[in-house]
Design a protein around this motif. Sequence first.
Motif, PDB file in Angstrom:
ATOM      1  N   PRO A   3       0.832  -1.124   0.107  1.00  0.00           N
ATOM      2  CA  PRO A   3       0.138  -0.032  -0.195  1.00  0.00           C
ATOM      3  C   PRO A   3       0.835   1.162  -0.038  1.00  0.00           C
ATOM      4  O   PRO A   3       0.380   2.423  -0.208  1.00  0.00           O
ATOM      5  N   TYR A   4       2.032   1.407   0.422  1.00  0.00           N
ATOM      6  CA  TYR A   4       2.947   2.352   0.462  1.00  0.00           C
ATOM      7  C   TYR A   4       4.108   2.350  -0.577  1.00  0.00           C
ATOM      8  O   TYR A   4       4.846   1.238  -0.747  1.00  0.00           O
ATOM      9  N   GLU A   5       4.502   3.173  -1.326  1.00  0.00           N
ATOM     10  CA  GLU A   5       5.329   3.156  -2.288  1.00  0.00           C
ATOM     11  C   GLU A   5       6.658   3.671  -1.731  1.00  0.00           C
ATOM     12  O   GLU A   5       6.990   4.775  -1.730  1.00  0.00           O
ATOM     13  N   THR A   6       7.314   2.831  -1.382  1.00  0.00           N
ATOM     14  CA  THR A   6       8.641   3.061  -0.519  1.00  0.00           C
ATOM     15  C   THR A   6       9.597   1.918  -0.667  1.00  0.00           C
ATOM     16  O   THR A   6       8.968   0.772  -0.791  1.00  0.00           O
ATOM     17  N   ASP A   7      10.976   2.111  -0.521  1.00  0.00           N
ATOM     18  CA  ASP A   7      11.721   1.053  -0.566  1.00  0.00           C
ATOM     19  C   ASP A   7      11.894   0.336   0.365  1.00  0.00           C
ATOM     20  O   ASP A   7      12.792  -0.782   0.725  1.00  0.00           O
ATOM     21  N   ASP A   8      11.518   0.886   1.784  1.00  0.00           N
ATOM     22  CA  ASP A   8      11.907   0.361   2.884  1.00  0.00           C
ATOM     23  C   ASP A   8      10.792  -0.864   3.031  1.00  0.00           C
ATOM     24  O   ASP A   8       9.509  -0.737   2.899  1.00  0.00           O
ATOM     25  N   SER A   9      11.345  -2.072   3.690  1.00  0.00           N
ATOM     26  CA  SER A   9      10.418  -3.215   3.762  1.00  0.00           C
ATOM     27  C   SER A   9       9.642  -3.055   5.523  1.00  0.00           C
ATOM     28  O   SER A   9      10.420  -2.252   6.294  1.00  0.00           O
ATOM     29  N   ALA A 193      -8.956  10.141   5.802  1.00  0.00           N
ATOM     30  CA  ALA A 193      -8.092   9.821   4.640  1.00  0.00           C
ATOM     31  C   ALA A 193      -7.247   8.574   4.891  1.00  0.00           C
ATOM     32  O   ALA A 193      -7.096   7.502   4.192  1.00  0.00           O
ATOM     33  N   LEU A 194      -6.571   8.403   6.172  1.00  0.00           N
ATOM     34  CA  LEU A 194      -5.640   7.498   6.397  1.00  0.00           C
ATOM     35  C   LEU A 194      -6.294   5.804   6.381  1.00  0.00           C
ATOM     36  O   LEU A 194      -6.000   4.953   6.263  1.00  0.00           O
ATOM     37  N   LYS A 195      -7.629   6.175   6.926  1.00  0.00           N
ATOM     38  CA  LYS A 195      -8.528   4.875   6.919  1.00  0.00           C
ATOM     39  C   LYS A 195      -8.552   4.264   5.724  1.00  0.00           C
ATOM     40  O   LYS A 195      -8.917   3.067   5.457  1.00  0.00           O
ATOM     41  N   SER A 196      -8.426   4.845   4.465  1.00  0.00           N
ATOM     42  CA  SER A 196      -8.589   4.666   3.303  1.00  0.00           C
ATOM     43  C   SER A 196      -7.666   3.794   2.643  1.00  0.00           C
ATOM     44  O   SER A 196      -7.405   3.225   1.521  1.00  0.00           O
ATOM     45  N   VAL A 197      -6.210   3.886   3.385  1.00  0.00           N
ATOM     46  CA  VAL A 197      -5.065   3.491   2.927  1.00  0.00           C
ATOM     47  C   VAL A 197      -5.055   2.056   2.933  1.00  0.00           C
ATOM     48  O   VAL A 197      -5.146   1.398   3.984  1.00  0.00           O
ATOM     49  N   ASP A 198      -4.927   1.375   1.641  1.00  0.00           N
ATOM     50  CA  ASP A 198      -5.087  -0.134   1.786  1.00  0.00           C
ATOM     51  C   ASP A 198      -4.129  -0.238   0.398  1.00  0.00           C
ATOM     52  O   ASP A 198      -3.490   0.632  -0.352  1.00  0.00           O
ATOM     53  N   ASP A 199      -4.371  -1.611  -0.190  1.00  0.00           N
ATOM     54  CA  ASP A 199      -3.662  -2.050  -1.325  1.00  0.00           C
ATOM     55  C   ASP A 199      -4.366  -1.325  -2.629  1.00  0.00           C
ATOM     56  O   ASP A 199      -3.978  -1.676  -3.735  1.00  0.00           O
ATOM     57  N   VAL A 220       1.233  12.618   0.086  1.00  0.00           N
ATOM     58  CA  VAL A 220       0.272  12.543  -0.917  1.00  0.00           C
ATOM     59  C   VAL A 220      -0.379  11.068  -1.066  1.00  0.00           C
ATOM     60  O   VAL A 220       0.509  10.090  -1.342  1.00  0.00           O
ATOM     61  N   ILE A 221      -1.650  11.338  -0.871  1.00  0.00           N
ATOM     62  CA  ILE A 221      -2.485   9.866  -1.104  1.00  0.00           C
ATOM     63  C   ILE A 221      -3.283   9.810  -2.379  1.00  0.00           C
ATOM     64  O   ILE A 221      -3.919  10.779  -2.732  1.00  0.00           O
ATOM     65  N   LYS A 222      -3.048   8.920  -3.313  1.00  0.00           N
ATOM     66  CA  LYS A 222      -3.806   8.697  -4.567  1.00  0.00           C
ATOM     67  C   LYS A 222      -4.331   7.269  -4.710  1.00  0.00           C
ATOM     68  O   LYS A 222      -3.604   6.308  -4.512  1.00  0.00           O
ATOM     69  N   PRO A 223      -5.548   7.318  -5.261  1.00  0.00           N
ATOM     70  CA  PRO A 223      -6.359   5.935  -5.629  1.00  0.00           C
ATOM     71  C   PRO A 223      -5.617   5.396  -6.567  1.00  0.00           C
ATOM     72  O   PRO A 223      -4.969   6.183  -7.665  1.00  0.00           O
ATOM     73  N   LYS A 224      -5.535   4.148  -6.616  1.00  0.00           N
ATOM     74  CA  LYS A 224      -4.895   3.378  -7.669  1.00  0.00           C
ATOM     75  C   LYS A 224      -6.159   2.735  -8.746  1.00  0.00           C
ATOM     76  O   LYS A 224      -5.755   2.341  -9.751  1.00  0.00           O
ATOM     77  N   GLN A 225      -7.268   2.934  -8.220  1.00  0.00           N
ATOM     78  CA  GLN A 225      -8.421   2.153  -8.735  1.00  0.00           C
ATOM     79  C   GLN A 225      -8.729   3.276  -9.818  1.00  0.00           C
ATOM     80  O   GLN A 225      -8.833   4.568  -9.550  1.00  0.00           O
ATOM     81  N   SER A 226      -9.361   2.857 -11.047  1.00  0.00           N
ATOM     82  CA  SER A 226     -10.226   3.685 -11.962  1.00  0.00           C
ATOM     83  C   SER A 226     -11.629   3.766 -11.459  1.00  0.00           C
ATOM     84  O   SER A 226     -12.112   3.273 -10.933  1.00  0.00           O
ATOM     85  N   GLY A 227     -12.212   5.080 -11.870  1.00  0.00           N
ATOM     86  CA  GLY A 227     -13.833   4.934 -11.450  1.00  0.00           C
ATOM     87  C   GLY A 227     -14.112   5.714 -10.501  1.00  0.00           C
ATOM     88  O   GLY A 227     -15.213   6.198 -10.007  1.00  0.00           O
ATOM     89  N   THR A 228     -12.992   6.143  -9.639  1.00  0.00           N
ATOM     90  CA  THR A 228     -13.328   7.112  -8.365  1.00  0.00           C
ATOM     91  C   THR A 228     -13.014   8.530  -8.834  1.00  0.00           C
ATOM     92  O   THR A 228     -12.661   8.631  -9.794  1.00  0.00           O
ATOM     93  N   GLU A 314     -13.484  -2.345   8.121  1.00  0.00           N
ATOM     94  CA  GLU A 314     -14.416  -2.823   7.443  1.00  0.00           C
ATOM     95  C   GLU A 314     -14.638  -2.219   6.096  1.00  0.00           C
ATOM     96  O   GLU A 314     -15.201  -3.210   5.313  1.00  0.00           O
ATOM     97  N   ALA A 315     -13.578  -1.436   5.651  1.00  0.00           N
ATOM     98  CA  ALA A 315     -13.723  -0.856   4.219  1.00  0.00           C
ATOM     99  C   ALA A 315     -13.222  -1.803   3.359  1.00  0.00           C
ATOM    100  O   ALA A 315     -13.216  -1.939   2.054  1.00  0.00           O
ATOM    101  N   ASP A 316     -12.110  -2.876   4.048  1.00  0.00           N
ATOM    102  CA  ASP A 316     -11.532  -4.108   3.240  1.00  0.00           C
ATOM    103  C   ASP A 316     -12.567  -5.043   2.745  1.00  0.00           C
ATOM    104  O   ASP A 316     -12.022  -5.925   1.980  1.00  0.00           O
ATOM    105  N   LYS A 317     -13.702  -5.126   3.184  1.00  0.00           N
ATOM    106  CA  LYS A 317     -14.451  -6.111   2.926  1.00  0.00           C
ATOM    107  C   LYS A 317     -15.548  -5.725   1.734  1.00  0.00           C
ATOM    108  O   LYS A 317     -15.794  -4.540   1.629  1.00  0.00           O
ATOM    109  N   GLY A 318     -15.833  -6.547   1.028  1.00  0.00           N
ATOM    110  CA  GLY A 318     -16.745  -6.365   0.029  1.00  0.00           C
ATOM    111  C   GLY A 318     -18.313  -5.853   0.212  1.00  0.00           C
ATOM    112  O   GLY A 318     -18.798  -5.437  -0.426  1.00  0.00           O
TER     113      GLY A 318
END
Length: 411
Positions: A3-9, A193-199, A220-228, A314-318
């Motif tokens: 979920p985070y674009e970083t080189d650190d594990s 906004a941080l609650k929405s941070v997932d894959d 900076v937080i950006k959606p990876k999904q289209s349609g939003t 709960e947002a992770d659930k369909g």
Amino acid sequence: MAPYETDDSTDTGERDELRAGRRRAARYIVPVTVVGVAAATIGLVPALADSGDPNLPKITAEQLINKIAKSDVQQLSGTVKISTDLGLPDLGGLESSMLSGATKSGDDSSADPTAKLTELASGTHTLRVAADGPDKQKVSLLENAAEYSLIHNGKDVWGYDSESNEVFHGTTAADASKGDETRATPKGLTDEALKSVDDTTSVTVDGTEHVAGRDAYKLVIKPKQSGTTVGAISIAVDAKTGLPLKFTLTPASGGAAVVDVGFTQLSLSKPAASTFDFKTPKGAKVTTEDSPSKATPDHSAPFGKDDKADKADEADKGLAKGADDPTVIGKGWNSIAVFETGGEGVPTGSSAGGGDLGGFLSSLGDQVKGSFGSGTVYSTRLVNALVTDDGKVYVGAVTKSALVKAADAAK
């Protein structure tokens, strides 16, 4: 993809601590109407920033989010600029009066917070804020020739409208403010906004900036999904304390931000004790609400507990649904809330009984059809809603076509 674009594990234990940190972070929430706009819409025009970018040590996205979560600013005072541009139709002020009227208490007091703070849902406003721990906060809405103040001091909540010289007095439940801070800062919007941070989300650190005279990192937080309809969320985070100083959300369609909340002045010194004192002005009309159970959710909400903090995952659930909650379909930024109204949809001019009102409402939306039947889509620059003729309502920060697709799939 992480979920985070970083080189650190980051190992499992650290991620668990990060999730817990996000929940601990969910204590600073903006006034209730702004939270409504933020949760359902999120966004704002950038607050004033100083020129020149500070030279700060490099930091990863995980480290910066942890810094936000560990932020424990108990005392502050300053000025906050709030701008909201949802792209609502111009109804000559009718929309504002309708919204205010819908939220007024039975006593119809202009000092009632649930009515007054709806003004923050549109336009540009200036707030003076102050906090001294979880039991003392003050938010003042500055207007042309008047001021509205909302004060929380212990169990008392006072609202005062200087223009009408009216006072509202409510009380909070015994534990309503434990562990909470002022909700009149960009912190609350950041927590949401941080609650929405997932894959489905990209999170990066994009340089530095000056805000309200303080050095800050830009998250900076950006959606990876289209349609939003959400384009990006930019958060200025104080380099020293981790306190969010500015929150800006821009729509996927481009243009000015939808909502922007930012400090223009900030002091982390202890406010004077007299800041939170309130004395009823001479001749003022006083409306009292003595029931803590009634006052807490409705009138002390800007300072109350975030009862939904433990439901962040709960947002992770369909599909998720509570006793009185809508059904939520989809995932991440494409989530859509579905309400069962149990009745007919919005009447149109051509429908039976629609008449002039139906024609007026239809003119504000777009008529759509699908395998679900027919309905009307009402749009803003961020949140869209589909009201079907059979009484279902689909709402989300998604495109019109995504709502129609969701309604078709539900059939």
